[in-house]
Design a protein around this motif. Structure first.
Motif, PDB file in Angstrom:
ATOM      1  N   UNK A   1      42.790 -14.399 -66.299  1.00 60.67           N
ATOM      2  CA  UNK A   1      42.090 -13.172 -66.686  1.00 60.67           C
ATOM      3  C   UNK A   1      42.621 -11.960 -65.922  1.00 60.67           C
ATOM      4  N   UNK A   2      42.478 -10.792 -66.525  1.00 61.03           N
ATOM      5  CA  UNK A   2      42.844  -9.540 -65.871  1.00 61.03           C
ATOM      6  C   UNK A   2      41.544  -8.798 -65.558  1.00 61.03           C
ATOM      7  N   UNK A   3      41.373  -8.454 -64.293  1.00 59.04           N
ATOM      8  CA  UNK A   3      40.197  -7.657 -63.929  1.00 59.04           C
ATOM      9  C   UNK A   3      40.568  -6.189 -64.068  1.00 59.04           C
TER      10      UNK A   3
ATOM     11  N   UNK B   1      35.323  -3.188 -56.462  1.00 56.55           N
ATOM     12  CA  UNK B   1      34.749  -3.635 -55.192  1.00 56.55           C
ATOM     13  C   UNK B   1      33.460  -4.406 -55.296  1.00 56.55           C
ATOM     14  N   UNK B   2      33.041  -4.736 -56.512  1.00 49.50           N
ATOM     15  CA  UNK B   2      31.772  -5.452 -56.674  1.00 49.50           C
ATOM     16  C   UNK B   2      31.992  -6.966 -56.780  1.00 49.50           C
ATOM     17  N   UNK B   3      30.896  -7.692 -56.642  1.00 48.20           N
ATOM     18  CA  UNK B   3      30.973  -9.146 -56.783  1.00 48.20           C
ATOM     19  C   UNK B   3      31.381  -9.518 -58.210  1.00 48.20           C
ATOM     20  N   UNK B   4      31.052  -8.654 -59.177  1.00 50.10           N
ATOM     21  CA  UNK B   4      31.502  -8.885 -60.553  1.00 50.10           C
ATOM     22  C   UNK B   4      33.027  -8.877 -60.618  1.00 50.10           C
ATOM     23  N   UNK B   5      33.646  -7.970 -59.855  1.00 50.53           N
ATOM     24  CA  UNK B   5      35.106  -7.909 -59.800  1.00 50.53           C
ATOM     25  C   UNK B   5      35.672  -9.177 -59.151  1.00 50.53           C
ATOM     26  N   UNK B   6      35.019  -9.615 -58.062  1.00 44.20           N
ATOM     27  CA  UNK B   6      35.515 -10.822 -57.385  1.00 44.20           C
ATOM     28  C   UNK B   6      35.468 -12.021 -58.330  1.00 44.20           C
ATOM     29  N   UNK B   7      34.406 -12.113 -59.133  1.00 41.97           N
ATOM     30  CA  UNK B   7      34.300 -13.226 -60.092  1.00 41.97           C
ATOM     31  C   UNK B   7      35.389 -13.108 -61.152  1.00 41.97           C
ATOM     32  N   UNK B   8      35.591 -11.882 -61.669  1.00 42.99           N
ATOM     33  CA  UNK B   8      36.600 -11.667 -62.717  1.00 42.99           C
ATOM     34  C   UNK B   8      37.986 -12.061 -62.207  1.00 42.99           C
ATOM     35  N   UNK B   9      38.255 -11.713 -60.933  1.00 39.35           N
ATOM     36  CA  UNK B   9      39.576 -12.025 -60.353  1.00 39.35           C
ATOM     37  C   UNK B   9      39.805 -13.521 -60.229  1.00 39.35           C
ATOM     38  N   UNK B  10      38.718 -14.277 -60.143  1.00 39.14           N
ATOM     39  CA  UNK B  10      38.842 -15.724 -59.965  1.00 39.14           C
ATOM     40  C   UNK B  10      38.971 -16.488 -61.283  1.00 39.14           C
ATOM     41  N   UNK B  11      38.835 -15.793 -62.403  1.00 39.78           N
ATOM     42  CA  UNK B  11      38.921 -16.483 -63.693  1.00 39.78           C
ATOM     43  C   UNK B  11      40.387 -16.664 -64.068  1.00 39.78           C
TER      44      UNK B  11
ATOM     45  N   UNK C   1      41.992 -15.937 -69.515  1.00 40.83           N
ATOM     46  CA  UNK C   1      43.039 -15.083 -70.107  1.00 40.83           C
ATOM     47  C   UNK C   1      42.511 -13.811 -70.768  1.00 40.83           C
ATOM     48  N   UNK C   2      41.258 -13.483 -70.524  1.00 41.45           N
ATOM     49  CA  UNK C   2      40.688 -12.278 -71.141  1.00 41.45           C
ATOM     50  C   UNK C   2      40.827 -11.076 -70.189  1.00 41.45           C
ATOM     51  N   UNK C   3      40.644  -9.884 -70.758  1.00 40.66           N
ATOM     52  CA  UNK C   3      40.604  -8.670 -69.940  1.00 40.66           C
ATOM     53  C   UNK C   3      39.142  -8.368 -69.665  1.00 40.66           C
ATOM     54  N   UNK C   4      38.805  -8.327 -68.392  1.00 37.56           N
ATOM     55  CA  UNK C   4      37.395  -8.195 -68.022  1.00 37.56           C
ATOM     56  C   UNK C   4      37.157  -6.913 -67.236  1.00 37.56           C
ATOM     57  N   UNK C   5      36.257  -6.099 -67.756  1.00 42.89           N
ATOM     58  CA  UNK C   5      35.906  -4.845 -67.090  1.00 42.89           C
ATOM     59  C   UNK C   5      34.885  -5.086 -65.992  1.00 42.89           C
ATOM     60  N   UNK C   6      35.029  -4.343 -64.897  1.00 43.94           N
ATOM     61  CA  UNK C   6      34.083  -4.500 -63.795  1.00 43.94           C
ATOM     62  C   UNK C   6      34.160  -3.279 -62.885  1.00 43.94           C
TER      63      UNK C   6
END
Ligand code: ARG
Length: 239
Positions: A174-176, A161-171, A153-158
């Motif tokens: 959470x909002x990527x 198009x990076x793998x960091x974004x893909x991980x954030x989207x899967x939480x 449920x957190x807001x995650x900066x990334x």
């Protein structure tokens, strides 16, 4: 008994032959693929120029140096490859999210700390991996976030198009929040606009030093993030 033994032997022979045939076919395919790749490579290099795409927002692998030119580990690596191939190297700095679709038209290869993923493999071929990394979590100095559970449920900066974004989207929940430049995500972290930033280990360490006293980093392994491998990506030949 004798008959049975013979049958078994015969079967065994068939199996061996079958495997041999398959192996030969595989070898032929591999040889053909190598030939295709070599042909594509020589075509790309026919003009004596290797055009490499990068996104120089990813220190220490690539960043814009004091002279305004892209610099860093990846840039040194691609220049060394160019030297070995006997061609000049031109580095094009572009958005990370545009790299994969630019291969084969605007650029010959991408070198951008790019992680090998199955999804990208559908569009491009990867070289042998040259570096092992993992995503890190960058947090404001006083943050209480410490586990995967805390990221829900957190807001995650990334970076877009990076793998960091893909991980954030899967939480879960959470909002990527995506940025074209990773440093902008870190600025928003410092300004309290995002709760965490997910980014590769080495850039996380660079940003941790750059924003010293304002941020801290945690190894993504503590959040269950898996190891990633960087490779060069080039035009897709096989299948
Ligand atoms: N390793 C991550 C990925 O492949 C991030 C790479 C970002 N690279 C860059 N030059 N901005 O998605």
């Amino acid at each position: 008994t004798v008959t049975t033994t013979e049958t078994t032997e015969a079967e065994a022979d068939t199996t061996t032959d079958g495997a041999a045939v398959e192996e030969t076919a595989e070898a032929a395919d591999a040889a053909e693929e190598t030939a295709d790749t070599e042909a594509a490579v020589s075509e790309a290099l026919a003009d004596g120029m290797l055009t490499a795409g990068t996104n120089a927002e990813f220190p220490p692998f690539e960043y814009v140096g004091d002279d305004g030119e892209a610099d860093g580990f990846d840039i040194a690596l691609i220049k060394a490859i160019g030297e070995k191939l006997g061609v000049d190297v031109q580095v094009d700095n572009m958005e990370f999210a545009s790299l994969v679709s630019s291969i084969g038209n605007k650029i010959d290869v991408a070198i951008a700390g790019m992680t090998i993923t199955d999804e990208r493999k559908e569009a491009v071929d990867f070289s042998e991996p040259y570096y092992e990394a993992v995503q890190y979590v960058l947090l404001p100095e006083g943050s209480e976030i410490a586990t995967a559970e805390d990221l829900k449920n957190k807001t995650i900066g990334c970076q877009l198009g990076t793998t960091g974004m893909f991980l954030a989207e899967d939480i879960e929940g959470a909002t990527a929040q995506t940025y074209n430049r990773a440093v902008d995500a870190v600025n928003d972290l410092v300004n309290g606009r995002v709760d965490a930033v997910i980014i590769d280990k080495n850039p996380a360490e660079v940003f941790n030093t750059k924003f010293e006293g304002k941020v801290k980093i945690i190894d993504g392994a503590d959040f269950g993030f898996e190891a990633e491998e960087y490779a060069l990506s080039l035009i897709h030949i096989s299948e």
